[in-house]
Design an enzyme around this catalytic site. Structure first.
Site, PDB file in Angstrom:
ATOM      1  N   TYR A  45      37.317  -3.450  34.280  1.00 35.08           N
ATOM      2  CA  TYR A  45      36.832  -3.859  35.601  1.00 35.08           C
ATOM      3  C   TYR A  45      37.863  -3.557  36.685  1.00 35.08           C
ATOM      4  O   TYR A  45      37.511  -3.332  37.835  1.00 35.08           O
ATOM      5  CB  TYR A  45      36.523  -5.364  35.620  1.00 35.08           C
ATOM      6  CG  TYR A  45      35.138  -5.718  35.143  1.00 35.08           C
ATOM      7  CD1 TYR A  45      34.713  -5.354  33.872  1.00 35.08           C
ATOM      8  CD2 TYR A  45      34.258  -6.415  35.959  1.00 35.08           C
ATOM      9  CE1 TYR A  45      33.448  -5.680  33.427  1.00 35.08           C
ATOM     10  CE2 TYR A  45      32.981  -6.748  35.514  1.00 35.08           C
ATOM     11  CZ  TYR A  45      32.593  -6.376  34.255  1.00 35.08           C
ATOM     12  OH  TYR A  45      31.337  -6.700  33.821  1.00 35.08           O
TER      13      TYR A  45
ATOM     14  N   LYS B 230      37.075  -3.489  19.915  1.00 38.99           N
ATOM     15  CA  LYS B 230      36.691  -2.243  19.241  1.00 38.99           C
ATOM     16  C   LYS B 230      37.965  -1.533  18.812  1.00 38.99           C
ATOM     17  O   LYS B 230      38.269  -0.426  19.261  1.00 38.99           O
ATOM     18  CB  LYS B 230      35.850  -1.367  20.188  1.00 38.99           C
ATOM     19  CG  LYS B 230      34.393  -1.787  20.287  1.00 38.99           C
ATOM     20  CD  LYS B 230      33.556  -1.448  19.044  1.00 38.99           C
ATOM     21  CE  LYS B 230      33.289   0.055  18.945  1.00 38.99           C
ATOM     22  NZ  LYS B 230      32.488   0.362  17.726  1.00 38.99           N
TER      23      LYS B 230
ATOM     24  N   ASP C 297      30.500  -4.460  18.473  1.00 41.06           N
ATOM     25  CA  ASP C 297      29.099  -4.067  18.217  1.00 41.06           C
ATOM     26  C   ASP C 297      28.503  -4.960  17.125  1.00 41.06           C
ATOM     27  O   ASP C 297      27.369  -5.428  17.234  1.00 41.06           O
ATOM     28  CB  ASP C 297      28.989  -2.573  17.862  1.00 41.06           C
ATOM     29  CG  ASP C 297      29.932  -2.137  16.753  1.00 41.06           C
ATOM     30  OD1 ASP C 297      30.860  -2.887  16.391  1.00 41.06           O
ATOM     31  OD2 ASP C 297      29.743  -1.009  16.237  1.00 41.06           O
TER      32      ASP C 297
ATOM     33  N   ASP D 177      31.197  -9.650  29.155  1.00 40.42           N
ATOM     34  CA  ASP D 177      30.048  -9.567  30.063  1.00 40.42           C
ATOM     35  C   ASP D 177      28.770  -9.343  29.257  1.00 40.42           C
ATOM     36  O   ASP D 177      27.761 -10.019  29.447  1.00 40.42           O
ATOM     37  CB  ASP D 177      30.271  -8.414  31.050  1.00 40.42           C
ATOM     38  CG  ASP D 177      29.123  -8.270  32.041  1.00 40.42           C
ATOM     39  OD1 ASP D 177      28.624  -9.309  32.515  1.00 40.42           O
ATOM     40  OD2 ASP D 177      28.736  -7.118  32.330  1.00 40.42           O
TER      41      ASP D 177
ATOM     42  N   ASP E 245      25.565 -12.218  28.018  1.00 42.16           N
ATOM     43  CA  ASP E 245      24.134 -12.086  28.335  1.00 42.16           C
ATOM     44  C   ASP E 245      23.292 -12.226  27.065  1.00 42.16           C
ATOM     45  O   ASP E 245      22.222 -12.836  27.079  1.00 42.16           O
ATOM     46  CB  ASP E 245      23.826 -10.723  28.990  1.00 42.16           C
ATOM     47  CG  ASP E 245      23.823 -10.799  30.519  1.00 42.16           C
ATOM     48  OD1 ASP E 245      24.564 -11.637  31.071  1.00 42.16           O
ATOM     49  OD2 ASP E 245      23.080 -10.023  31.159  1.00 42.16           O
TER      50      ASP E 245
HETATM   51  C1  IPM Z   1      28.784 -11.614  35.351  1.00 42.36           C
HETATM   52  C2  IPM Z   1      28.169 -10.561  36.223  1.00 42.36           C
HETATM   53  C3  IPM Z   1      29.268  -9.832  36.976  1.00 42.36           C
HETATM   54  C4  IPM Z   1      30.169  -9.164  35.960  1.00 42.36           C
HETATM   55  C5  IPM Z   1      28.769  -8.832  38.044  1.00 42.36           C
HETATM   56  C6  IPM Z   1      27.865  -9.498  39.062  1.00 42.36           C
HETATM   57  C7  IPM Z   1      29.907  -8.128  38.721  1.00 42.36           C
HETATM   58  O1  IPM Z   1      27.394  -9.695  35.462  1.00 42.36           O
HETATM   59  O2  IPM Z   1      29.473 -12.506  35.885  1.00 42.36           O
HETATM   60  O3  IPM Z   1      28.568 -11.570  34.134  1.00 42.36           O
HETATM   61  O4  IPM Z   1      29.884  -8.043  35.506  1.00 42.36           O
HETATM   62  O5  IPM Z   1      31.178  -9.759  35.611  1.00 42.36           O
HETATM   63 MG    MG Z   2      27.171 -10.286  33.426  1.00 43.07          MG
END
Ligand code: IPM
Ligand code: MG
Length: 370
Positions: free
Chosen positions: A142, A193, A226, A250, A254
């Site tokens: 990042y 990884k 993975d 990240d 999710d």
């Molecule tokens: C998160 C989001 C952020 C990230 C974006 C909005 C930059 O997806 O906080 O998970 O990638 O960290």
């Molecule tokens: Mg995210």
């Protein structure tokens, strides 16, 4: 009673709607004399771009640096797809994380009993799920330099992002994960990884060293990122704490969010290092989900991740763990009534609005407060 300064950065899309529901709880706690929160508001993301041409103004950055905690909604949306990269909405969030030194991102995924059927996985796989993803938040790909698109002499373009980690960055996030594991089921999976990446090799080496030196009582497992993604949807309850880098964190968070029924359920805390003099940490609390521009302004958004982020703020910034538990209990009780925002609707549930969900949770909290 101590006064706590909280900066509210609602952001874009559904950000203002869900922030309004969190604010109701803060206002109620103030009115009851449970705590003294002094709230201030600022702009971030597209909202800041529209007002100031930047993703966050210097003035609001100063407010964030001065605050005891920041509550953050969400940023981004198609409206700002074409703004310059440096001032895109997400840049505001990344700057806050970097300039506040918020290296430790805690993303707990808990499956509330009432939502076990809202998950995309079978009830028995997610019922009772309680995992914590500890994501490194200020390093890796990042922020690594160079990060650019260059046009070569041939006219072809080449893009580069740089994934880099220093030992101290891995060491401090590993310590956070091990410390938290000790308060839970004492198991850490470290995910990278290392089979293809040098940063992964170093990551694993440092995590093992910290473990052997100071945390031999905690069980440590290595898992390739993975495989971790696959295991999260195959047998999620095998995990307790997962510690991983910025990018994998990240993605894996999710995945973990969806196990709980909806991305609208997952809160997060981003913490800095304790200040040497005061012991206080800089902190920002935000839902894991984004700004959901498709449903913005319609009262459809789920405020639970935002409200659960507020609970994390009470726990980690203000030493009000008992009140954090009450807020979480209020969420569980509201869900047990069979109501839902659209994202967590299951068979037979009654769909309610963002504000109705916020009010119901506040009612439950008031009842719990006695
Ligand atoms: C998160 C989001 C952020 C990230 C974006 C909005 C930059 O997806 O906080 O998970 O990638 O960290
Ligand atoms: Mg995210």
């Amino acid at each position: 009673m101590q006064t706590y300064r909280v900066l509210l950065l609602a952001g874009d899309g559904i950000g203002p709607e869900i922030m309004a529901e969190a604010k109701k709880i803060l206002d109620w706690m103030n009115a009851q004399g449970i705590a003294r929160f002094e709230t201030e508001e600022g702009l971030v993301g597209g909202a800041a771009y529209d007002a100031h041409g930047v993703a966050i103004s210097e003035e609001d950055m100063d407010k964030a640096l001065a605050a005891d905690a920041v509550l953050f909604g969400a940023v981004g949306g198609p409206k700002w797809d074409d703004v310059p990269y440096d001032v895109r909405p997400e840049a505001g969030l990344l700057r806050l994380r970097k300039d506040l030194g918020l290296f430790a991102n805690l993303r707990p995924a808990i499956c509330y009993p009432a939502l076990a059927d809202a998950s995309s996985l079978k009830r028995e796989l997610v019922e009772g799920l309680d995992i914590l993803i500890v994501r490194e938040l200020t390093g890796g790909v990042y922020f690594g330099q160079p990060k650019e698109i260059v046009t070569l002499e041939s006219g072809e373009k080449r893009a580069v992002d740089s994934q880099l980690y220093f030992e101290h960055e891995v060491e401090r996030i590993a310590r956070v994960a091990f410390d938290l594991a000790r308060t839970r089921r004492n198991l850490v999976h470290s995910s990278d990884k290392k089979n293809v990446m040098k940063t992964g090799v170093l990551w694993d080496e440092v995590v093992r060293r910290v473990h052997a030196a100071d945390y031999a009582d905690v069980e440590l497992q290595h898992i390739l990122a993975d495989n971790c993604a696959m295991q999260l949807v195959r047998q999620p309850k095998q995990f307790d704490v997962i510690v991983t880098d910025n990018l994998f964190g990240d993605i894996l968070s999710d995945v973990a969010a969806m196990l709980t029924g909806s991305l609208g359920m997952l809160p997060s805390a981003s913490l800095g290092a304790p200040d040497e003099a005061t012991g206080k940490r800089k902190a920002l609390y935000e839902p894991v989900h984004g700004s959901a521009p498709d449903i913005a302004g319609q009262g459809k958004a789920n405020p639970i991740a935002m409200i659960a982020s507020l609970a994390m703020m009470l726990r980690y910034s203000f030493d009000m763990g008992d009140w954090a538990e009450k807020v979480e209990q209020a969420i569980a009780e509201a869900l047990a009534e069979g109501v839902a925002t659209a994202d967590i609707a299951r068979e037979g549930s009654r769909i309610i609005s963002t504000a109705e969900m916020g009010d119901l949770i506040l009612n439950k909290l008031q009842a719990l407060a006695g």
